[in-house]
Write an enzyme that holds these catalytic residues in place. Structure first.
Site, mmCIF file in Angstrom:
data_model
loop_
_atom_site.group_PDB
_atom_site.id
_atom_site.type_symbol
_atom_site.label_atom_id
_atom_site.label_comp_id
_atom_site.label_asym_id
_atom_site.label_seq_id
_atom_site.Cartn_x
_atom_site.Cartn_y
_atom_site.Cartn_z
ATOM 1 N N CYS A 158 0.836 -1.201 0.000
ATOM 2 C CA CYS A 158 0.000 0.000 0.000
ATOM 3 C C CYS A 158 0.870 1.251 0.000
ATOM 4 C CB CYS A 158 -0.929 0.015 1.216
ATOM 5 S SG CYS A 158 -0.024 0.057 2.782
ATOM 6 N N CYS A 186 3.053 1.617 2.987
ATOM 7 C CA CYS A 186 4.278 0.799 2.917
ATOM 8 C C CYS A 186 5.362 1.548 2.144
ATOM 9 C CB CYS A 186 3.998 -0.529 2.200
ATOM 10 S SG CYS A 186 2.897 -1.636 3.082
ATOM 11 N N ASP A 222 -6.665 12.509 -28.481
ATOM 12 C CA ASP A 222 -5.726 12.351 -29.588
ATOM 13 C C ASP A 222 -6.551 12.459 -30.879
ATOM 14 O OD1 ASP A 222 -3.405 11.447 -31.088
ATOM 15 O OD2 ASP A 222 -4.441 9.533 -31.252
ATOM 16 N N ASP A 281 0.761 7.810 -27.508
ATOM 17 C CA ASP A 281 -0.095 8.331 -26.438
ATOM 18 C C ASP A 281 0.209 7.708 -25.079
ATOM 19 O OD1 ASP A 281 -1.632 9.896 -28.265
ATOM 20 O OD2 ASP A 281 -2.739 8.093 -28.842
#
Length: 742
Positions: free
Chosen positions: A20, A23, A429, A634
């Protein structure tokens, strides 16, 4: 102040044990406070940490510093990305096995607890089945709770460990020593099913998280796969096949038809067309001749050429894209889950109420003070059990994901689904997103009525022989009309201008640009020139077909706009969302497309890094940005955006980086995705209400607040029933989303 003899090493290590954001913060803090470490930056998305350290300390000592708090570094000299990918795959398999076995062992415990609660052997069977669920498969929650406790924090792990631990210990005591309660006139109930169910459901949530996280490195692996493993180079006058790692600046590289270009450099001989869509996003291949620059990862078409290597290793444009994608994926600290925030407050409050309940009953409980104190304090902990809290988010997300799939929205990441309703800026895009991403013939005008009947088969034959990318569009268009090629002779490609050929009767024909016709002495009539000018203003590429004396046909080729694009832009604008278009194409084409779909904000001729920088700028202004794209070019912007959406017909890399994929590639689905997000988040908030309303009502009753009024005390079994009812309420509320219309 550093001494002159001190040597600073900068190295990236894979980290083990991080589950997490807390952490990641702990790992960073411990390393930064370790003697000899100058800096430490954790990339949670890729499970790595970049450490700058002096020769006062070595990698093994860094690992030991983390091992002391339950984490670790992989200090192998192997490829970091490979090690991280293997570690993530291994972790995913472990969680998958934990989830499957937890579920298998939990089902009989639930059946016994719900239907055979008074069956004496059932208690012992439940005990045996619950032990591995809690203390083997659920071990990570207890470890996580311990880590949080060491930093004086609490999160969902703390709540899970505390509630399941208390429920198990209370049930164990009642199984081993039932007479303690029986002698006091109280039925000794057990709650093994509550403990097992919580572990199983929360482990399932962790499995979904791990699956999403393992996808993070998939895109990086595919980007790395764009570079060939070997290449052909001329070294000391001899042509050799060498590994990519051995190439050096100044080597003469040979590129054959269909090969990927291995490094960046400059063409010295030969010519070809190269697919550079990974950089520009444009589907049309770019002509490369002497003096032109080529880039690693781009794909050579039918010709062959030689070039001098100018940038190798991490200097290539492809390597820079990979690096920036990696940084963007890790730079956004994961949003701390709402349940973690709630748990941070809820856990200490519940513990305090339980202790207070025990203390008050010991003081005022009379002769049965200890019995009431213990029973009521445990009832408080049982009714506060987080089964509903643990279900609140995952059940709504699961139903939301299913609803999305029904509407062509593939959602890979719960965080994106939770955040999408806040989006106030969308970047589109152009090629493959607003447009179809494929060049096709949009207009074909014959100069005479019999033109198609007389000359179409010759045009077909010439374009079939051509290697130019535009020729494919013409061939496809004519083949759809069931036209068959005529036999031609003397085909010749005229670099930069077009092609010529002779028919069997000896007549010359030309296909190409205006310059080719001028060079060959072909007169261009005013009507053809006017038609060509009109189409060019619409951002179409114009090709002429002529014989020795006159123009026979004018052809317009373009990447067509999707029918849904304009409606989608209008819909997004109505919602108050700012819409931008970014493209690697030229300004004229960009403006033409923007005008057709109703966009005023657009930028042309942008590189992949320019797109991500534009997103950073909007984010710095406080906007929540969604990026919609389909190409390799992209990927960097998709990784940087708060919400990333890929087109289903786009590149695998774009879909791997993006957290959502529009399966149908219909832009009108995007507003639906945002609406789905809003409905899902509303469902989560409603679920949290149902998860807590029982606690708000039940905890005071469990503590014994009604006892002075009417002598009522809440049996822990009833508390367990209330907890189960809250879970049912959460599930039923989540299922309501299925009936909603997007």
């Amino acid at each position: 102040m550093e001494t002159e003899t001190q040597h600073i090493t900068k190295r990236t290590f894979p980290v083990t044990g991080m589950t997490c954001a807390a952490c990641a913060s702990s790992v960073e803090t411990i390393l930064q406070y370790t003697d000899g470490v100058k800096s430490a930056n954790v990339n949670f998305a890729t499970n790595t940490v970049q450490v700058e350290y002096s020769d006062e300390i070595n990698a093994e000592e860094l690992n030991q510093a983390l091992t002391a708090i339950g984490y670790g570094l992989i200090i192998s000299d192997e490829n970091t990305s490979k090690v991280v990918a293997e570690a993530q795959a291994e972790e995913y398999q472990k969680i998958k096995l934990r989830t499957i076995w937890s579920a298998i062992l939990t089902v009989p415990v639930v059946v016994i607890g719900m239907l055979f609660m008074d069956w004496e052997p059932g208690r012992w069977i439940s005990l045996v089945l619950t032990v591995p669920v809690l203390f083997y498969f659920g071990q990570p929650f207890f470890i996580g709770a311990w880590k949080q406790a060491k930093f004086r924090k609490a999160n969902m792990d703390t709540l899970v460990a505390l509630s399941t631990g208390i429920a198990f210990l209370f049930s164990l005591a009642n199984t081993l020593f039932p007479e303690f309660w029986i002698s006091r006139g109280v039925q000794p109930h057990v709650y093994y099913e509550a403990a097992a169910v919580i572990i199983t459901f929360i482990t399932l949530g962790k499995l979904l998280e791990a699956r999403a996280k393992s996808n993070t490195t998939t895109a990086l692996k595919k980007l790395m796969g764009l570079q060939p493993k070997t290449l052909k180079a001329k070294i000391d006058g001899v042509e050799k096949e060498i590994p990519i790692e051995a190439v050096q600046k100044g080597y003469e590289i040979i590129v054959r038809p269909g090969e990927k270009i291995p490094v960046d450099g400059k063409v010295i001989s030969g010519n070809s067309f190269v697919d550079e869509s990974m950089i520009s996003g444009e589907p049309l291949a770019v002509e490369k001749k002497e003096g032109e620059t080529v880039f690693a990862g781009t794909v050579n078409q039918k010709g062959s050429f030689r070039f001098i290597a100018e940038k190798v290793g991490t200097e290539t444009l492809l390597s820079q894209i990979i690096l920036r994608v990696q940084e963007a994926q890790g730079s956004k600290a994961p949003v701390q889950k709402l349940v973690d925030k709630i748990a941070g407050i809820f856990v200490p409050v519940v513990i305090s109420i339980s202790i207070l309940t025990f203390a008050v009953w010991m003081l005022v409980g009379g002769e049965d003070a200890f019995t009431h104190a213990l029973m009521n304090s445990i009832a408080v902990l049982v009714i506060a059990c987080p089964c509903a809290l643990g279900l609140a988010t995952p059940t709504a997300i699961m139903v939301g994901v299913g609803k999305g799939a029904e509407n062509n929205i593939l959602i890979k990441d719960a965080e994106s689904l939770e955040l999408a309703h806040k989006v106030n800026a969308v970047i589109l895009d152009k090629t493959g997103t607003i447009t179809s991403g494929k060049t096709s013939v949009t207009n074909l005008k014959w100069t005479t009525e019999s033109g198609e009947k007389e000359y179409a088969s010759i045009l077909f034959a010439i374009e079939s022989a051509s290697e130019h990318p535009l020729a494919e569009a013409v061939v496809k268009s004519l083949s759809e009309k069931n036209i068959h090629p005529e036999s031609i002779q003397g085909f010749q490609s005229i670099t930069g201008n077009g092609v010529e050929a002779k028919s069997e009767s000896g007549h010359h024909y030309y296909v190409g640009n205006q310059k080719l016709l001028s060079d060959k002495g072909v007169e261009l009539d005013s009507e053809s020139l006017s038609t060509a000018e009109t189409w060019r203003n619409e951002a179409k590429t114009v090709v002429f077909f002529a014989d020795e004396s006159k123009v026979l046909a004018v052809i317009a080729i373009a990447d067509t706009i999707k029918p849904s694009s304009k409606a989608a832009v209008t819909s997004l604008k109505k919602e108050g969302i700012a819409v931008y278009m970014l493209t690697g194409d030229n300004a004229q084409t960009a403006k033409a497309v923007a005008d057709q779909v109703g966009l005023t904000d657009f930028k042309a001729e942008v590189l992949p890094s320019d797109k991500s920088e534009f997103i950073k700028k909007l984010q710095a202004e406080g906007k929540i940005v969604a990026m919609v794209g389909d190409g390799i070019n992209d990927s960097e912007a998709l990784a940087q955006a708060d919400v990333s959406i890929a087109m289903g017909h786009g590149s695998d890399i774009a879909m791997d980086v993006a957290k959502m994929t529009i399966i149908s590639s219909d832009l009108q689905v995007i507003p639906k995705a945002f609406h789905l997000s809003k409905l899902t988040v509303n469902g989560i908030h409603q679920n949290l209400f149902w998860a807590f309303i029982y606690n708000l009502i039940g905890i005071p009753i469990a503590a014994g607040i009604l006892y002075p009024i009417n002598g009522f005390l809440l049996d822990p079994m009833i508390a367990g029933g209330a907890m189960a009812l809250s879970s049912v309420s959460v599930v039923l509320n989540s299922l309501r989303l299925k009936g909603k219309t997007l």
